[in-house]
Design an enzyme around this catalytic site. Sequence first.
Site, PDB file in Angstrom:
ATOM      1  N   PHE A 150       0.816  -1.225   0.000  1.00  0.00           N
ATOM      2  CA  PHE A 150       0.000   0.000   0.000  1.00  0.00           C
ATOM      3  C   PHE A 150       0.845   1.268   0.000  1.00  0.00           C
ATOM      4  O   PHE A 150       0.372   2.332  -0.373  1.00  0.00           O
ATOM      5  CB  PHE A 150      -0.939   0.009   1.223  1.00  0.00           C
ATOM      6  CG  PHE A 150      -0.268   0.440   2.503  1.00  0.00           C
ATOM      7  CD1 PHE A 150      -0.140   1.791   2.823  1.00  0.00           C
ATOM      8  CD2 PHE A 150       0.267  -0.487   3.394  1.00  0.00           C
ATOM      9  CE1 PHE A 150       0.494   2.206   3.993  1.00  0.00           C
ATOM     10  CE2 PHE A 150       0.903  -0.092   4.560  1.00  0.00           C
ATOM     11  CZ  PHE A 150       1.016   1.263   4.847  1.00  0.00           C
ATOM     12  N   LYS A 174      -1.072  -6.819  -9.349  1.00  0.00           N
ATOM     13  CA  LYS A 174      -2.020  -7.041  -8.249  1.00  0.00           C
ATOM     14  C   LYS A 174      -1.648  -6.036  -7.173  1.00  0.00           C
ATOM     15  O   LYS A 174      -0.805  -6.290  -6.324  1.00  0.00           O
ATOM     16  CB  LYS A 174      -1.884  -8.481  -7.738  1.00  0.00           C
ATOM     17  CG  LYS A 174      -3.127  -9.068  -7.077  1.00  0.00           C
ATOM     18  CD  LYS A 174      -3.672  -8.271  -5.924  1.00  0.00           C
ATOM     19  CE  LYS A 174      -2.905  -8.426  -4.644  1.00  0.00           C
ATOM     20  NZ  LYS A 174      -3.318  -7.448  -3.599  1.00  0.00           N
ATOM     21  N   GLU A 177      -4.910  -3.807  -1.894  1.00  0.00           N
ATOM     22  CA  GLU A 177      -6.365  -3.555  -1.883  1.00  0.00           C
ATOM     23  C   GLU A 177      -6.704  -2.284  -1.104  1.00  0.00           C
ATOM     24  O   GLU A 177      -7.844  -1.852  -1.074  1.00  0.00           O
ATOM     25  CB  GLU A 177      -7.133  -4.767  -1.339  1.00  0.00           C
ATOM     26  CG  GLU A 177      -6.755  -5.258   0.043  1.00  0.00           C
ATOM     27  CD  GLU A 177      -5.570  -6.234   0.044  1.00  0.00           C
ATOM     28  OE1 GLU A 177      -4.529  -5.904  -0.571  1.00  0.00           O
ATOM     29  OE2 GLU A 177      -5.675  -7.276   0.696  1.00  0.00           O
ATOM     30  N   SER A 227       5.297  -7.046   3.269  1.00  0.00           N
ATOM     31  CA  SER A 227       5.883  -7.392   4.568  1.00  0.00           C
ATOM     32  C   SER A 227       6.648  -8.725   4.464  1.00  0.00           C
ATOM     33  O   SER A 227       6.391  -9.527   3.558  1.00  0.00           O
ATOM     34  CB  SER A 227       4.784  -7.469   5.622  1.00  0.00           C
ATOM     35  OG  SER A 227       3.758  -8.322   5.172  1.00  0.00           O
ATOM     36  N   CYS A 282       9.489   1.796   3.548  1.00  0.00           N
ATOM     37  CA  CYS A 282      10.411   0.692   3.847  1.00  0.00           C
ATOM     38  C   CYS A 282      11.822   1.235   4.039  1.00  0.00           C
ATOM     39  O   CYS A 282      12.687   0.542   4.535  1.00  0.00           O
ATOM     40  CB  CYS A 282      10.392  -0.341   2.749  1.00  0.00           C
ATOM     41  SG  CYS A 282      11.052   0.302   1.230  1.00  0.00           S
ATOM     42  N   GLU A 384       9.494  -4.488  12.968  1.00  0.00           N
ATOM     43  CA  GLU A 384       9.230  -3.273  12.190  1.00  0.00           C
ATOM     44  C   GLU A 384       7.934  -2.655  12.725  1.00  0.00           C
ATOM     45  O   GLU A 384       6.915  -3.339  12.832  1.00  0.00           O
ATOM     46  CB  GLU A 384       9.037  -3.661  10.706  1.00  0.00           C
ATOM     47  CG  GLU A 384       8.695  -2.483   9.822  1.00  0.00           C
ATOM     48  CD  GLU A 384       8.396  -2.899   8.378  1.00  0.00           C
ATOM     49  OE1 GLU A 384       7.674  -3.893   8.167  1.00  0.00           O
ATOM     50  OE2 GLU A 384       8.883  -2.213   7.463  1.00  0.00           O
TER      51      GLU A 384
END
Length: 499
Positions: A150, A174, A177, A227, A282, A384
């Site tokens: 995301f 893909k 969402e 992740s 990240c 994290e």
Amino acid sequence: MSKAYQHFINGEVVQGTSGRASDIYNPSLGEVSGTVSLATTGEVDAAIAAAQAAFPEWSGMNPQRRARVMFKFKSLVEAHADELALILSEEHGKVLADSHGDIQRGLDVIEFACGIPHLMKGEYTQGAGPGIDVYSMRQAIGVVAGITPFNFPAMIPMWMFGVAIATGCTFILKPSEKDPGVPMRLAELMLEAGAPPGVLNVVNGDKEAVDAIIANPSVRAVSFVGSSDIAHYVYRSCAEHGKRVQAMGGAKNHGIILPDADMQQAVQDITGAAYGSAGERCMALSTVVAVGNETGDRFVDAMTKELDKLKVGISTDPKADYGPVVSSVHKEKIENYIQMGVDEGADLIVDGRNFSLQGYEKGFFVGPTLFDNVKPTMQSYKDEIFGPVLQVLREDNFETALQRPSDHQYGNGVAIFTRSGGAARDFAQRVNVGMVGINVPIPVPVAYHSFGGWKRSAFGDANQHGMEGVRFYTQTKTVTQRWPDGETQNAAFSIPVME
Ligand code: NAD
């Protein structure tokens, strides 16, 4: 107006038929702003079939013509940058200036991909043996897929399809969402730029769609960013299905401050790198290792003052430094980590919990948070957090400071702040991390180099973009040729050697 995102297959928006949908939020308001259909295996297979059908013509086209489509796509994205940035900010929560940066970092890769005729050139050896020449060529691998997180809904899809499509591959994206709006628009713009239907398809979905991509034998390679546990799962499953795979995971990036650093500059750099995009990067610099107590005191003191000035606001507020986090679930997770840090005995200097923005009380905001005296044994340090939380550790010397990022389970990025060239060079050579900054807080490599971390930050051995990206989406074919010169040669029963 509430949006209801579907899929983009073979050049058209295709209505989802699964009856399953996920809510999209505006994190600044804390309200649902739309829905996204979650694809069935059949819908994913249809997208893959469209990509398969488009592959022969697209990969067979001369590379200059594919490059021209990339040039056109770049101009179209630039022309639509404001529209894209607004969608991005409203679905993700990052501020508009940061959304523009997200788009621009993706465009940098498109710019790189415009050089594809040069990047795909093969090699040639004349006279490798008597009358024998050898040449190699790089060919697009086929239908490939990208599964994206995301937090960079423009840049990361462009990292992947920018390079893949330029090489001649056809693509299934893909996206996350949580914010599919920008990926859907990018697919429309790619069609408008001249990529034939089926070259870039978007299937929205969750685990079912991901598993369908991995199981489909026509998909030759999968690029994943997200992740670490999911990255590891995708890596293992793709390997099981005999696919080429690169799977980037989570991170915990350290900033080492040596006593000789320009502290004022380091504080400015680290403020942006730790709290920009609410820490949901990240490459966010989420951990500081101060060498020596005096350095630690100076840093924590200056950072505490800096945080007083920091402005948290809605994603469209031009004065806001950062906006809300992506969801209420994620906000709760970050706040739980803050509590864990307190329970583990770290010193909570600035507490961002219970942050409320007037008029936007339902928004998913977390205020800037600062911990001091964090220890490497604490779970809140090992994991994290992915929020606006900066953890400060103190070490006595360079060697133990070097150990912190080197020993950590993640190895994405790291930065060192110092005026000593020798110390910086030594650090860059020895640190067990994939991307290193020297007085550069977010060392994301430029598009013509490659992006990739080490350890649990990346599974597989190919990085994103740069030449590693070109290699990931292509396969090398090597031809050894000899042309008959009239003399018949006797059968050879031993392995041929070049004399
Ligand atoms: P995520 O792992 O939840 O989701 C990533 C993708 O995987 C999404 O498309 C999602 O739909 C899909 N997915 C989720 N659960 C799945 C499952 N059980 N099976 C199969 N697919 C599944 O990650 P996120 O929350 O969207 O993104 C944040 C994470 O991504 C952070 O850990 C961050 O560090 C990482 N990240 C890494 C990099 C990098 O280059 N190393 C870059 C950006 C983000």
